[in-house]
Scaffold this active site. Sequence first.
Site, mmCIF file in Angstrom:
data_model
loop_
_atom_site.group_PDB
_atom_site.id
_atom_site.type_symbol
_atom_site.label_atom_id
_atom_site.label_comp_id
_atom_site.label_asym_id
_atom_site.label_seq_id
_atom_site.Cartn_x
_atom_site.Cartn_y
_atom_site.Cartn_z
ATOM 1 C CE1 TYR A 54 97.946 -38.922 52.558
ATOM 2 C CE2 TYR A 54 98.534 -37.439 50.761
ATOM 3 C CZ TYR A 54 98.592 -37.788 52.093
ATOM 4 O OH TYR A 54 99.295 -36.993 52.967
ATOM 5 N N GLY A 61 99.836 -38.374 55.993
ATOM 6 C CA GLY A 61 101.167 -38.739 56.447
ATOM 7 C C GLY A 61 101.219 -40.189 56.875
ATOM 8 C CG HIS A 84 99.100 -30.109 60.358
ATOM 9 N ND1 HIS A 84 98.446 -31.140 60.988
ATOM 10 C CD2 HIS A 84 99.804 -30.690 59.339
ATOM 11 C CE1 HIS A 84 98.722 -32.284 60.386
ATOM 12 N NE2 HIS A 84 99.554 -32.041 59.381
ATOM 13 C CG ASN A 197 101.101 -30.855 51.050
ATOM 14 O OD1 ASN A 197 102.305 -30.803 51.270
ATOM 15 N ND2 ASN A 197 100.438 -31.983 50.956
ATOM 16 N NE ARG A 285 145.232 -6.499 42.942
ATOM 17 C CZ ARG A 285 146.019 -7.567 43.106
ATOM 18 N NH1 ARG A 285 146.124 -8.466 42.151
ATOM 19 N NH2 ARG A 285 146.700 -7.732 44.228
#
Length: 512
Positions: A54, A61, A84, A197, A285
């Site tokens: 891969y 994907g 992309h 990535n 306060r």
Amino acid sequence: MDAVVLGTSGATAADVLAVARAGARVELSDEALTALAAARAIVDALAAKPDPVYGVSTGFGALATRHISQELRARLQRNIVRSHAAGMGPRVEREVVRALMFLRLKTVCSGRTGVRPEVAQSMADLLNAGITPVVHEYGSLGCSGDLAPLSHCALALMGEGDAEGPDGVVRPAAELLAEHGLAPVELREKEGLALLNGTDGMLGMLIMALADLDSLYKSADITAALSLEALLGTDKVLAPELHAIRPHPGQGASAANMLAVLAGSELTGHHQDDAPRVQDAYSVRCAPQVAGAGRDTMAHARLVAERELASAVDNPVVLPDGRVESNGNFHGAPVAYVLDFLAIAVADLASIAERRTDRLLDKNRSHGLPPFLADDAGVDSGLMIAQYTQAALVSELKRLAVPASADSIPSSAMQEDHVSMGWSAARKLRTAVDNLTRVLAVELYAATRAVELREGLTPAPATRAVIEAVRKAGVEGPGPDRFLAPDLALADTFVRDGRLVAAVESVTGPLA
């Protein structure tokens, strides 16, 4: 400025700020170059084998089932970058783009991505040339990395798309590379994916937000102290022994800061005078408790940022034993959560500051101050509408506090079916930090005017230093109505560039 030298063990927040905001030069250590070459040898060996791996010899994907032949792999890496780079919307700020480029290079230099040394050097060269790719607001879901933003950066590295030159002019990236003697990068196996990535954009924005908030939380302690002083409140609630019995570190630090600002004031401690009151309002306060909780949230966010800075975020990664394995480390949840936590804290800090401002302007609650701090109430409106502006900012901050990380929207044909939305969390936090600065500027403007209207009582030395500095900066004091926007803009700049904190620290020494 010294160069930032990247090795294999990550970077520091100071490194990110130096490169993103100060334009520091980036250099690669011999250690990093050696690690890069070793990891690349592993990728090259896998690429030569017939078995699909891969990211090396497959699609990505939902398309990861296709084995890609060697003659198509360079095209595959180019294509993933081009496809992309699909961002839309306004341009992202230069400092954000430089931060994400540097942080991607930081991971590349870890030797866990399989990128060649010459590609890493080209990334450093782009930063050092002052070339900033055009990155757009929308395109990241904060999972599988800040994909579109990082793709636009990788596209410029390839000599495609647009970029901003050192002169601030946007031009084709190819022209800018040529002008600086840089050759476009030809990507090989794994490299296109490795450049896209990571959680680098959201991490860069987190680091810059933390740097800004460090100053703003000190500023908030100062403006809270000024408001307490102007309202003739009591500083007894700031005593260290009271905060020691609820030992949240941030609370103690904020109380100590306020006490330091108020040291030597003649205005505090008059809560039992003409209109006796047992206690000050919560917004006065409880200021250390609210600001302190935000400080502790920042401490947790810093811890997350430090872990991310020491991480190598990529998929797949080259492990020390030579395996190349898929993983889910690109998921942005750890960063997204703290970005959202900070937006909540920022909204609450702004909200309590606005309540103090409103109290300063209300003659029924301000213990003797004129309505709206006006010169001639009725003829003059004073700071009435300055508080409107502050209220509008606080309302917007409440909307920005709605968490992005609680959302997820599936993508990539349901392969990427749960995402972090961390980029969106980071973008809204930047807006929130910007608006918090404005809110504190309005409180500063009102509180300094109110202190000056307390005739006959001497404010603390630190308060006097603030008033002197802010008047020197051109912010006018009490008087008839005038065009208010320029004064508020000057007060905003006074807070934003750190002069408020510097004025106090010139008297008190460093604040916590």
